[in-house]
Design a protein around this motif. Structure first.
Motif, PDB file in Angstrom:
ATOM      1  N   LYS A  18      -4.966   4.084   0.267  1.00  0.00           N
ATOM      2  CA  LYS A  18      -3.930   3.113  -0.096  1.00  0.00           C
ATOM      3  C   LYS A  18      -2.690   3.856  -0.593  1.00  0.00           C
ATOM      4  O   LYS A  18      -1.560   3.499  -0.272  1.00  0.00           O
ATOM      5  CB  LYS A  18      -4.454   2.164  -1.175  1.00  0.00           C
TER       6      LYS A  18
ATOM      7  N   LYS B 128      -7.821   6.205 -13.128  1.00  0.00           N
ATOM      8  CA  LYS B 128      -9.001   5.776 -12.380  1.00  0.00           C
ATOM      9  C   LYS B 128      -8.618   4.933 -11.176  1.00  0.00           C
ATOM     10  O   LYS B 128      -9.176   5.090 -10.089  1.00  0.00           O
ATOM     11  CB  LYS B 128      -9.941   4.984 -13.293  1.00  0.00           C
ATOM     12  N   ALA B 129      -7.654   4.049 -11.373  1.00  0.00           N
ATOM     13  CA  ALA B 129      -7.208   3.186 -10.275  1.00  0.00           C
ATOM     14  C   ALA B 129      -6.534   3.997  -9.179  1.00  0.00           C
ATOM     15  O   ALA B 129      -6.705   3.720  -7.986  1.00  0.00           O
ATOM     16  CB  ALA B 129      -6.259   2.112 -10.806  1.00  0.00           C
TER      17      ALA B 129
ATOM     18  N   ASN C 157      -1.666   0.024 -11.902  1.00  0.00           N
ATOM     19  CA  ASN C 157      -3.098  -0.227 -12.039  1.00  0.00           C
ATOM     20  C   ASN C 157      -3.624  -0.790 -10.731  1.00  0.00           C
ATOM     21  O   ASN C 157      -2.899  -0.844  -9.729  1.00  0.00           O
ATOM     22  CB  ASN C 157      -3.347  -1.184 -13.217  1.00  0.00           C
ATOM     23  N   ALA C 158      -4.870  -1.207 -10.723  1.00  0.00           N
ATOM     24  CA  ALA C 158      -5.472  -1.707  -9.474  1.00  0.00           C
ATOM     25  C   ALA C 158      -4.691  -2.878  -8.902  1.00  0.00           C
ATOM     26  O   ALA C 158      -4.486  -2.976  -7.682  1.00  0.00           O
ATOM     27  CB  ALA C 158      -6.919  -2.107  -9.729  1.00  0.00           C
ATOM     28  N   GLU C 159      -4.214  -3.748  -9.779  1.00  0.00           N
ATOM     29  CA  GLU C 159      -3.483  -4.935  -9.324  1.00  0.00           C
ATOM     30  C   GLU C 159      -2.137  -4.566  -8.714  1.00  0.00           C
ATOM     31  O   GLU C 159      -1.765  -5.063  -7.644  1.00  0.00           O
ATOM     32  CB  GLU C 159      -3.278  -5.895 -10.497  1.00  0.00           C
TER      33      GLU C 159
ATOM     34  N   ALA D 141      -2.455  -2.726  -5.377  1.00  0.00           N
ATOM     35  CA  ALA D 141      -2.777  -3.626  -4.267  1.00  0.00           C
ATOM     36  C   ALA D 141      -1.523  -4.202  -3.616  1.00  0.00           C
ATOM     37  O   ALA D 141      -1.540  -4.570  -2.431  1.00  0.00           O
ATOM     38  CB  ALA D 141      -3.682  -4.752  -4.757  1.00  0.00           C
TER      39      ALA D 141
ATOM     40  N   LYS E  59      -9.125   5.876  -7.023  1.00  0.00           N
ATOM     41  CA  LYS E  59      -9.727   4.958  -6.047  1.00  0.00           C
ATOM     42  C   LYS E  59      -8.776   4.706  -4.880  1.00  0.00           C
ATOM     43  O   LYS E  59      -9.197   4.670  -3.718  1.00  0.00           O
ATOM     44  CB  LYS E  59     -10.096   3.638  -6.721  1.00  0.00           C
ATOM     45  N   ALA E  60      -7.499   4.543  -5.195  1.00  0.00           N
ATOM     46  CA  ALA E  60      -6.503   4.281  -4.142  1.00  0.00           C
ATOM     47  C   ALA E  60      -6.298   5.492  -3.244  1.00  0.00           C
ATOM     48  O   ALA E  60      -6.025   5.348  -2.055  1.00  0.00           O
ATOM     49  CB  ALA E  60      -5.185   3.850  -4.774  1.00  0.00           C
TER      50      ALA E  60
END
Length: 332
Positions: A251, A241-242, A216-218, A221, A245-246
């Motif tokens: 990323k 979705k995450a 996920n987004a976390e 990261a 975005k990455a």
């Protein structure tokens, strides 16, 4: 026993028909996915053979029990698609194929890595158009990279062996550390350390409430900029979705997936003449650094033979009242 097989493809029929006469069972093949509407096709059968996208809830188990269905034989390893508690309450046993060909899935995961790293899919398309330019096809070496493996069950272990054969440093995370892998040189770390230290991350863990949207987004990261993410396990391990975005922010440098969290109404179907309604997977396929295959990692002759033989062995054991070594029990 009379077995009703749902979500059946031509390769399923071929692999089962090769051995069906021997155990004495009969199997009715249905192309339809198993749901509350198609369940009536199983009337007159004692067992159901289902696949990964055949969802079985409490209402269906009640109807199965009334129809005389006593066994659900999964021709796959995963069982998160079944309400196990409801099935148990109706006296329906669940069996599965826990390990049909770990190497098949592990090899496909590495095929995704190699294809993305060396852009062979793009080169193939160019050459077919008589374009022999290699501009824009610069790749990266796999040798010497750090590979993170999430989950070291049978498939994860097979993947680790392949990665080490390519000269990679292999880091792993699992709730249970495998001593054989340690002896081979695999280093176990916490999941945060694995994510942060790896150039390539490959998912090989089951889908549970704890692993749902593990990526996920976390967690993204924590990854290195430009890391590659590979998923041949379960689609819902990844929050799409995450990941999108990455990919947009670079990323994530490469993404290879054989599974997708909303694959149920997409995979195993020919949608080439239809407009793709799923906007997320449509968006994913616009990225030049994304490779999607349609849940084919398991699809080898060897794996199909193991799936059919284990499935029928499970049915035979049930019919004879023997111990079900591949039984799935709620809460275990």
């Amino acid at each position: 026993m009379k077995i009703a097989s749902f979500s059946t493809k031509s390769y399923d029929r071929a692999s089962f028909d090769r051995i069906l006469p021997e155990p004495g069972h009969s199997m009715s093949y249905f192309d339809a996915k198993l749901d509350i509407r198609t369940l009536s096709l199983a009337e007159g059968h004692q067992a159901i053979c289902s696949f990964v996208n055949d969802h079985i809830d409490a209402a269906m188990t009640k109807k199965m029990a009334k129809m005389g269905i006593r066994l659900i034989a999964l021709r796959c390893a995963g069982y998160n698609q079944i309400d196990l508690k409801a099935a148990a309450e109706q006296g329906i046993k669940i069996v599965r194929v826990p390990a049909y060909s770990p190497e098949a899935v592990a090899e496909h995961a590495f095929a995704l890595i190699l294809t993305l790293a060396r852009k062979t899919h793009k080169a193939y398309n160019r050459v077919r158009d008589n374009n022999f330019s290699i501009e824009g096809l610069t790749g990266v070496n796999i040798h010497g990279k750090t590979v993170g493996v999430i989950g070291t069950g049978a498939i994860g272990r097979a993947f680790c062996r392949i990665a080490m054969g390519f000269g990679c440093k292999v880091l792993a995370y699992d709730v249970v550390e495998n001593e054989e892998m340690k002896q081979l040189g695999v280093q176990y770390l916490g999941i945060k350390e694995v994510l942060a230290s790896s150039h390539i991350i490959s998912l090989h863990c089951p889908l549970t409430p704890d692993t749902h949207h593990l990526i996920n987004a976390e967690s993204i990261a924590l990854m290195q900029d430009g890391a590659a993410l590979i998923n041949t396990s379960r689609g819902a391990l990844v929050e799409t979705k995450a990941v999108i975005k990455a990919l947009k922010t670079k990323k994530i440098g490469f993404l290879g997936i054989d599974v997708y969290e909303q694959e149920e109404n997409i995979f195993f179907k020919n949608l080439s003449e239809e407009i793709m309604q799923d906007e997320q997977i449509a968006r994913l396929m616009t990225f030049p650094n994304v490779l999607v295959t349609g849940h084919q990692a398991f699809l080898t002759k060897e794996a199909l033979a193991q799936i059919s033989s284990t499935t029928l062995a499970n049915v035979t054991a049930f019919e004879k009242g023997e111990k079900l070594v591949n039984e799935v029990v709620a809460g275990k």
